[in-house]
Design a protein around this motif. Structure first.
Motif, PDB file in Angstrom:
ATOM      1  N   ARG A   1       0.845  -1.197   0.000  1.00 44.58           N
ATOM      2  CA  ARG A   1       0.000   0.000   0.000  1.00 44.58           C
ATOM      3  C   ARG A   1       0.882   1.249   0.000  1.00 44.58           C
ATOM      4  NH1 ARG A   1      -5.331  -0.140   1.527  1.00 44.58           N
ATOM      5  NH2 ARG A   1      -4.887  -2.125   2.575  1.00 44.58           N
ATOM      6  N   ILE A   2       0.371   2.307  -0.637  1.00 38.86           N
ATOM      7  CA  ILE A   2       1.030   3.610  -0.619  1.00 38.86           C
ATOM      8  C   ILE A   2       0.077   4.613   0.018  1.00 38.86           C
ATOM      9  CG2 ILE A   2       2.081   5.473  -1.958  1.00 38.86           C
ATOM     10  CD1 ILE A   2       2.691   3.455  -4.151  1.00 38.86           C
ATOM     11  N   TYR A   3       0.490   5.162   1.152  1.00 37.11           N
ATOM     12  CA  TYR A   3      -0.292   6.194   1.827  1.00 37.11           C
ATOM     13  C   TYR A   3       0.241   7.564   1.433  1.00 37.11           C
ATOM     14  CZ  TYR A   3      -2.203   2.577   4.917  1.00 37.11           C
ATOM     15  OH  TYR A   3      -2.834   1.462   5.425  1.00 37.11           O
TER      16      TYR A   3
ATOM     17  N   PHE B   1      -3.067   5.000  -4.710  1.00 37.76           N
ATOM     18  CA  PHE B   1      -2.806   5.767  -3.492  1.00 37.76           C
ATOM     19  C   PHE B   1      -3.964   5.623  -2.522  1.00 37.76           C
ATOM     20  CE2 PHE B   1      -0.184   9.140  -5.995  1.00 37.76           C
ATOM     21  CZ  PHE B   1       0.934   8.323  -5.939  1.00 37.76           C
ATOM     22  N   THR B   2      -3.641   5.600  -1.245  1.00 38.19           N
ATOM     23  CA  THR B   2      -4.628   5.717  -0.179  1.00 38.19           C
ATOM     24  C   THR B   2      -4.337   7.024   0.544  1.00 38.19           C
ATOM     25  OG1 THR B   2      -4.787   3.317   0.127  1.00 38.19           O
ATOM     26  CG2 THR B   2      -5.568   4.710   1.935  1.00 38.19           C
ATOM     27  N   TYR B   3      -5.249   7.982   0.438  1.00 38.89           N
ATOM     28  CA  TYR B   3      -5.012   9.285   1.045  1.00 38.89           C
ATOM     29  C   TYR B   3      -5.307   9.240   2.542  1.00 38.89           C
ATOM     30  CZ  TYR B   3      -4.360  11.446  -3.516  1.00 38.89           C
ATOM     31  OH  TYR B   3      -3.873  11.769  -4.755  1.00 38.89           O
ATOM     32  N   VAL B   4      -4.395   9.846   3.306  1.00 38.06           N
ATOM     33  CA  VAL B   4      -4.552   9.994   4.748  1.00 38.06           C
ATOM     34  C   VAL B   4      -4.764  11.474   5.032  1.00 38.06           C
ATOM     35  CG1 VAL B   4      -3.460   9.715   7.010  1.00 38.06           C
ATOM     36  CG2 VAL B   4      -3.039   8.028   5.198  1.00 38.06           C
ATOM     37  N   THR B   5      -5.872  11.809   5.644  1.00 38.44           N
ATOM     38  CA  THR B   5      -6.158  13.213   5.925  1.00 38.44           C
ATOM     39  C   THR B   5      -5.175  13.757   6.947  1.00 38.44           C
ATOM     40  OG1 THR B   5      -8.505  12.885   5.470  1.00 38.44           O
ATOM     41  CG2 THR B   5      -7.899  14.843   6.730  1.00 38.44           C
ATOM     42  N   GLY B   6      -4.417  14.754   6.545  1.00 38.46           N
ATOM     43  CA  GLY B   6      -3.448  15.357   7.437  1.00 38.46           C
ATOM     44  C   GLY B   6      -4.121  16.172   8.536  1.00 38.46           C
ATOM     45  N   THR B   7      -3.400  16.388   9.615  1.00 38.45           N
ATOM     46  CA  THR B   7      -3.906  17.148  10.753  1.00 38.45           C
ATOM     47  C   THR B   7      -3.658  18.634  10.526  1.00 38.45           C
ATOM     48  OG1 THR B   7      -3.367  15.294  12.216  1.00 38.45           O
ATOM     49  CG2 THR B   7      -3.807  17.428  13.260  1.00 38.45           C
ATOM     50  N   GLU B   8      -4.684  19.444  10.714  1.00 43.05           N
ATOM     51  CA  GLU B   8      -4.559  20.894  10.586  1.00 43.05           C
ATOM     52  C   GLU B   8      -4.044  21.487  11.898  1.00 43.05           C
ATOM     53  OE1 GLU B   8      -4.923  22.742   7.999  1.00 43.05           O
ATOM     54  OE2 GLU B   8      -6.469  21.953   6.652  1.00 43.05           O
ATOM     55  N   ALA B   9      -3.302  22.577  11.783  1.00 42.14           N
ATOM     56  CA  ALA B   9      -2.712  23.208  12.960  1.00 42.14           C
ATOM     57  C   ALA B   9      -3.750  23.789  13.905  1.00 42.14           C
ATOM     58  CB  ALA B   9      -1.738  24.307  12.530  1.00 42.14           C
ATOM     59  N   ASN B  10      -4.940  24.093  13.388  1.00 40.58           N
ATOM     60  CA  ASN B  10      -5.971  24.700  14.233  1.00 40.58           C
ATOM     61  C   ASN B  10      -6.936  23.678  14.830  1.00 40.58           C
ATOM     62  OD1 ASN B  10      -7.363  23.964  11.951  1.00 40.58           O
ATOM     63  ND2 ASN B  10      -8.150  26.006  11.470  1.00 40.58           N
ATOM     64  N   GLU B  11      -6.647  22.395  14.696  1.00 39.10           N
ATOM     65  CA  GLU B  11      -7.542  21.373  15.247  1.00 39.10           C
ATOM     66  C   GLU B  11      -7.408  21.294  16.762  1.00 39.10           C
ATOM     67  OE1 GLU B  11      -7.507  17.528  13.445  1.00 39.10           O
ATOM     68  OE2 GLU B  11      -7.271  18.333  11.408  1.00 39.10           O
ATOM     69  N   ASP B  12      -8.464  20.840  17.400  1.00 38.52           N
ATOM     70  CA  ASP B  12      -8.462  20.702  18.859  1.00 38.52           C
ATOM     71  C   ASP B  12      -7.364  19.740  19.312  1.00 38.52           C
ATOM     72  OD1 ASP B  12      -9.797  21.104  21.536  1.00 38.52           O
ATOM     73  OD2 ASP B  12     -10.015  18.932  21.346  1.00 38.52           O
ATOM     74  N   ALA B  13      -7.100  18.701  18.511  1.00 37.17           N
ATOM     75  CA  ALA B  13      -6.052  17.746  18.874  1.00 37.17           C
ATOM     76  C   ALA B  13      -4.718  18.454  19.051  1.00 37.17           C
ATOM     77  CB  ALA B  13      -5.935  16.661  17.815  1.00 37.17           C
ATOM     78  N   VAL B  14      -4.387  19.374  18.156  1.00 37.93           N
ATOM     79  CA  VAL B  14      -3.106  20.084  18.244  1.00 37.93           C
ATOM     80  C   VAL B  14      -3.100  21.026  19.443  1.00 37.93           C
ATOM     81  CG1 VAL B  14      -1.529  21.636  17.023  1.00 37.93           C
ATOM     82  CG2 VAL B  14      -2.768  19.874  15.756  1.00 37.93           C
ATOM     83  N   HIS B  15      -4.234  21.622  19.749  1.00 42.13           N
ATOM     84  CA  HIS B  15      -4.325  22.481  20.932  1.00 42.13           C
ATOM     85  C   HIS B  15      -4.034  21.683  22.194  1.00 42.13           C
ATOM     86  CE1 HIS B  15      -5.625  25.629  23.630  1.00 42.13           C
ATOM     87  NE2 HIS B  15      -6.517  24.830  24.168  1.00 42.13           N
ATOM     88  N   ARG B  16      -4.580  20.479  22.289  1.00 38.63           N
ATOM     89  CA  ARG B  16      -4.360  19.637  23.463  1.00 38.63           C
ATOM     90  C   ARG B  16      -2.908  19.167  23.522  1.00 38.63           C
ATOM     91  NH1 ARG B  16      -8.493  18.003  26.393  1.00 38.63           N
ATOM     92  NH2 ARG B  16      -7.389  16.142  27.095  1.00 38.63           N
TER      93      ARG B  16
END
Length: 308
Positions: A9-11, A36-51
């Motif tokens: 697989r190619i991500y 290709f299998t697309y992986v949604t990247g994490t945005e800098a403004n997401e709650d996960a990054v805030h935590r």
């Protein structure tokens, strides 16, 4: 084979808003006959990054109370542990059971060096030494991609970022050196930057003149200090090891993700190899999603790529 004959697989890590980048990746996919299998990247403004930011700041505020840094001694046992990999889908830094306090200071965080050496922030500090939310988001994106391999059924998978170009004869060059990999390998860098990856003696080389009148030599080397994470392969064991290291406090989220990869390779925490010259390069035609501008000035080139 639609996955370059070396992986199942190619991500591709990509932000949904990066429409032009995805169009270019689709051109690569069509030209080379890839899946290709697309992986949604994490945005800098997401709650996960805030935590994550709050966690890192809180940990560093109490760093004087922590014992000296030590790597896990039983990583190969940990990779078999559901609690280590978080197979249930949780993440230490995102758990709702932990409420990290707000940072005691609004001073920017800095990127760690070595295992966990911290320099105080200074306005004169070069931008690449500042641990921004964009860098934390990039780390989280690559950790999620590694988890997909660690938790999944693929024995080998490739991870790409969405701003790359590839050699047109990448299949032949990969196959020319791939069988020389030791069975214990963890990661192979198909592309790299900012380091001499030919420093260690080659363990395999392959000569090709398929697409050009000149002979191209592709060689496989034990990694030196490979930076840039735009193209690498992970074995199942490598993905599981990486998943542990990338969430191991206080190393987790301590610096730019490519600096983390380079240090893990340099310290021998991952059995790492690099292909020289790079078979996949960053194009640097779009603004970086991590830093201002289009990234560093240094740019690797291909013999004959999809976009050349």
């Amino acid at each position: 084979m639609s996955t370059l004959n070396v992986a199942s697989r190619i991500y591709v890590i990509s932000l949904p808003r990066s429409f032009n980048r995805r169009l270019d990746m689709e051109q690569i996919r069509y030209t080379l006959g890839l899946d290709f299998t697309y992986v949604t990247g994490t945005e800098a403004n997401e709650d996960a990054v805030h935590r994550i930011t709050k966690h890192v700041a809180a940990l560093r505020a109490n760093h004087s109370l922590l014992p000296p840094f030590e790597w896990p001694q039983d990583v190969d046992e940990l990779v078999e542990s559901e609690s280590a990999l978080g197979l249930e889908g949780s993440d230490l830094w995102l758990s709702d059971d932990i409420d990290f306090p707000d940072p005691p200071s609004h001073e920017p965080l800095t990127c760690a060096r070595g295992n966990f050496n911290l320099d105080p922030y200074s306005p004169e500090m070069p931008p690449f030494r500042v641990l921004t939310k964009e860098r934390l988001a990039c780390w989280h994106s690559h950790w999620r991609a590694a988890r997909l391999i660690a938790d999944g059924q693929d024995d080998v998978a490739l991870i790409l970022e969405d701003d790359v170009d590839m050699e047109l004869d990448i299949r032949q060059r990969l196959l020319g050196v791939w069988d020389s990999l030791p069975s214990t390998w963890d990661v192979v860098f198909l592309g790299h930057c900012w380091s001499d990856e030919a420093k260690m003696p080659a363990i395999a080389s392959y000569k090709s003149s398929l697409l050009t009148k000149t002979v191209s030599v592709t060689s496989l080397h034990p990694s030196n200090s490979p930076k840039c994470t735009h193209a690498y392969a992970l074995s199942k064991r490598g993905a599981r090891r990486l998943a542990v290291y990338l969430r191991y406090p206080p190393f987790a989220y301590s610096r730019a993700i490519d600096q983390a990869f380079a240090w893990l390779a340099k310290k021998g925490k991952l059995e790492s190899y690099s292909i020289v010259p790079s078979l996949v390069v960053q194009r640097k035609v779009y603004n970086s999603t991590i830093a201002k501008g289009k990234g560093g000035r240094r740019r690797n080139t291909l013999t004959r790529g999809v976009f050349v």
